[in-house]
Write a protein that holds these residues in place. Structure first.
Motif, PDB file in Angstrom:
ATOM      1  N   TYR A 160       0.618  -2.442 -10.291  1.00 50.85           N
ATOM      2  CA  TYR A 160       0.645  -3.814  -9.849  1.00 50.85           C
ATOM      3  C   TYR A 160       1.151  -4.131  -8.549  1.00 50.85           C
ATOM      4  N   MET A 161       2.059  -3.188  -7.825  1.00 51.08           N
ATOM      5  CA  MET A 161       2.503  -3.337  -6.736  1.00 51.08           C
ATOM      6  C   MET A 161       1.141  -3.246  -5.741  1.00 51.08           C
ATOM      7  N   THR A 162       0.374  -2.171  -5.709  1.00 53.16           N
ATOM      8  CA  THR A 162      -0.950  -2.070  -5.248  1.00 53.16           C
ATOM      9  C   THR A 162      -1.780  -3.213  -5.180  1.00 53.16           C
ATOM     10  N   ILE A 163      -2.102  -3.936  -6.364  1.00 54.44           N
ATOM     11  CA  ILE A 163      -2.741  -5.422  -6.310  1.00 54.44           C
ATOM     12  C   ILE A 163      -1.793  -6.428  -5.536  1.00 54.44           C
ATOM     13  N   ASN A 164      -0.562  -6.349  -5.616  1.00 52.35           N
ATOM     14  CA  ASN A 164       0.075  -7.123  -5.002  1.00 52.35           C
ATOM     15  C   ASN A 164       0.075  -7.224  -3.415  1.00 52.35           C
ATOM     16  N   TYR A 165       0.056  -6.079  -2.841  1.00 53.35           N
ATOM     17  CA  TYR A 165      -0.056  -5.783  -1.384  1.00 53.35           C
ATOM     18  C   TYR A 165      -1.156  -6.215  -1.018  1.00 53.35           C
ATOM     19  N   ARG A 166      -2.360  -5.861  -1.947  1.00 56.01           N
ATOM     20  CA  ARG A 166      -3.622  -6.384  -1.525  1.00 56.01           C
ATOM     21  C   ARG A 166      -3.615  -7.621  -1.426  1.00 56.01           C
ATOM     22  N   GLU A 167      -3.339  -8.638  -2.458  1.00 55.71           N
ATOM     23  CA  GLU A 167      -3.354 -10.151  -2.451  1.00 55.71           C
ATOM     24  C   GLU A 167      -2.490 -10.762  -1.591  1.00 55.71           C
ATOM     25  N   SER A 168      -1.253 -10.226  -1.200  1.00 57.87           N
ATOM     26  CA  SER A 168      -0.016 -10.775  -0.289  1.00 57.87           C
ATOM     27  C   SER A 168      -0.325 -10.386   1.194  1.00 57.87           C
ATOM     28  N   TYR A 169      -0.838  -9.495   1.276  1.00 57.38           N
ATOM     29  CA  TYR A 169      -1.037  -8.976   2.814  1.00 57.38           C
ATOM     30  C   TYR A 169      -2.472  -8.820   3.375  1.00 57.38           C
ATOM     31  N   ASP A 229     -14.332  12.304  -6.386  1.00 59.16           N
ATOM     32  CA  ASP A 229     -15.390  11.828  -5.461  1.00 59.16           C
ATOM     33  C   ASP A 229     -15.561  10.008  -5.803  1.00 59.16           C
ATOM     34  N   ALA A 230     -15.065   9.773  -6.978  1.00 55.86           N
ATOM     35  CA  ALA A 230     -14.949   8.345  -7.139  1.00 55.86           C
ATOM     36  C   ALA A 230     -13.827   7.663  -6.231  1.00 55.86           C
ATOM     37  N   MET A 231     -12.785   8.335  -5.903  1.00 58.17           N
ATOM     38  CA  MET A 231     -11.668   7.974  -5.139  1.00 58.17           C
ATOM     39  C   MET A 231     -12.136   7.699  -3.857  1.00 58.17           C
ATOM     40  N   TRP A 232     -13.158   8.761  -3.218  1.00 57.69           N
ATOM     41  CA  TRP A 232     -13.688   8.195  -1.798  1.00 57.69           C
ATOM     42  C   TRP A 232     -14.544   7.214  -2.067  1.00 57.69           C
ATOM     43  N   ARG A 233     -15.426   7.032  -2.950  1.00 60.91           N
ATOM     44  CA  ARG A 233     -16.280   6.007  -2.997  1.00 60.91           C
ATOM     45  C   ARG A 233     -15.556   4.639  -2.951  1.00 60.91           C
ATOM     46  N   MET A 234     -14.341   4.496  -3.646  1.00 61.46           N
ATOM     47  CA  MET A 234     -13.715   3.290  -3.660  1.00 61.46           C
ATOM     48  C   MET A 234     -13.313   2.869  -1.907  1.00 61.46           C
ATOM     49  N   LEU A 235     -13.034   3.787  -1.450  1.00 56.43           N
ATOM     50  CA  LEU A 235     -12.508   3.275   0.127  1.00 56.43           C
ATOM     51  C   LEU A 235     -13.619   3.154   0.933  1.00 56.43           C
ATOM     52  N   GLN A 236     -14.783   3.245   0.547  1.00 54.54           N
ATOM     53  CA  GLN A 236     -16.054   2.865   1.125  1.00 54.54           C
ATOM     54  C   GLN A 236     -16.446   1.410   1.106  1.00 54.54           C
ATOM     55  N   GLN A 237     -16.150   0.980   0.052  1.00 57.51           N
ATOM     56  CA  GLN A 237     -16.544  -0.408  -0.265  1.00 57.51           C
ATOM     57  C   GLN A 237     -16.086  -1.413   0.849  1.00 57.51           C
ATOM     58  N   PRO A 238     -16.775  -2.379   0.911  1.00 57.84           N
ATOM     59  CA  PRO A 238     -16.423  -3.230   1.989  1.00 57.84           C
ATOM     60  C   PRO A 238     -14.819  -4.042   1.299  1.00 57.84           C
ATOM     61  N   GLU A 239     -15.008  -4.341   0.307  1.00 55.16           N
ATOM     62  CA  GLU A 239     -13.776  -4.914  -0.612  1.00 55.16           C
ATOM     63  C   GLU A 239     -13.012  -4.038  -1.321  1.00 55.16           C
ATOM     64  N   ALA A 240     -11.844  -4.141  -1.218  1.00 55.76           N
ATOM     65  CA  ALA A 240     -10.880  -3.573  -2.269  1.00 55.76           C
ATOM     66  C   ALA A 240     -10.945  -3.965  -3.602  1.00 55.76           C
TER      67      ALA A 240
END
Length: 326
Positions: A160-169, A229-240
């Motif tokens: 949830y902290m990761t989601i919060n930093y995504r949404e807050s910052y 491999d899934a981890m890497w694919r997540m960070l290649q997306q235009p949106e988190a």
């Protein structure tokens, strides 16, 4: 050449991820705790091109220093006190590293990025243990979280902290809700590796029995090499975003034991297995099975190693290792 910084690089996921990124042409850096870390030699042997930085998820200044020295495009937070059974005995340590450590790293990345909060892409290793007392089967990204261990609670905080930093910052911060994933590099304290090594030792006449806890718990087991491999694919997306990573198949621990013994030609496995209440969890998670539809559709990700192949891979590796040491 993109640059990546990995915490938890000494674990199975960190090693597989480092290999994957190096193969893709990345400049890979790793954070390692303690100058005399006993697993440093393993990292240097398996992925010698990785540059290591001394750091600790509980020490914000060391994380800032690692970011400054590596200047990463991507940060993968795989560091955690990850053995669930240990978390009941050491709830404070587990919380410091697995929960507050995520906040420390998110804040370090935010400060490092300055006016461009999405300039460094962030991955958080969330866990299926967050679902705990499951409220829906199979579990998906929207399933209510009900953790049943200090480890699970700590992972929920970091998620949830990761989601919060995504949404807050506006950070490009994604979480992978990874179901159980194993490999020959798994620590011997985990049930899959405990089984594979014991079966190998029994086959070679080096051990007489395998002592287990609950054999009825069901898990969704995949191969760690697929999951990084899934981890890497997540960070290649235009949106988190957040993604469940799983096989969609569930097996009991008893099935794990039976398949492992069968692989070495032992069908009468029950004569070698003894259950001990000391290995039972205070609050058991009975069944976990993930729905990775979103990962398939958005990331184009699919698991490649089936359950029986995974068990055979682990048993074969332990047989070979024991023979080499014998």
């Amino acid at each position: 050449m993109p640059t990546a910084l990995i915490t938890g690089i000494t674990g199975q996921d960190g090693l597989y991820l480092a290999e994957l990124l190096l193969a893709k042409g990345y400049d890979v850096h790793g954070v390692i705790r303690g100058q005399n870390n006993p697993r440093r030699e393993l990292v240097e042997r398996l992925v010698p091109d990785v540059r290591l930085h001394n750091g600790d998820l509980t020490d914000l200044s060391s994380l800032m220093r690692a970011l400054r020295e590596s200047q990463p495009d991507e940060v993968y937070n795989l560091g955690a006190v990850s053995f669930v059974a240990y978390s009941w005995e050491n709830a404070f340590v587990t919380s410091d590293v697995t929960a507050i450590g995520v906040l420390n790293l998110l804040e370090a990345v935010r400060l490092h990025c300055g006016d461009d909060p999405s300039s460094v892409r962030f991955y958080q290793a969330s866990s299926s243990e967050m679902f705990g007392k499951v409220q829906e089967t199979p579990q998906r990204e929207s399933t209510l979280l009900w953790p049943r261990s200090p480890y699970g609670v700590s992972k929920v905080y970091g998620h949830y902290m990761t989601i919060n930093y995504r949404e807050s910052y506006g950070m490009h911060a994604s979480s992978g809700i990874l179901f159980n994933h194993e490999s020959p590099r798994r620590g011997e304290e985990f049930v899959t590796r405990k089984v594979s090594k014991a079966v190998a030792a029994i086959k070679l006449g080096m051990q007489d029995e395998l002592v287990m806890g609950n054999l009825d718990a069901r898990r969704d087991w995949g191969f760690a090499g697929d999951y990084v491999d899934a981890m890497w694919r997540m960070l290649q997306q235009p949106e988190a975003d957040d993604y469940v990573i799983a096989t969609g198949e569930t097996h009991t621990i008893e099935e794990l034991v039976r398949v492992a013994f069968a692989h070495v030609g032992i069908d009468d496995w029950k004569r070698y297995v003894r259950q001990d209440p000391a290995f039972m969890r205070p609050a058991e998670v009975d069944e976990l099975i993930g729905d990775a539809s979103k990962a398939r559709e958005v990331l184009g990700w699919e698991p490649t190693v089936r359950f029986e192949e995974l068990v055979a891979m682990m048993v074969d590796a332990d047989v070979a290792a024991l023979k080499a040491g014998w």
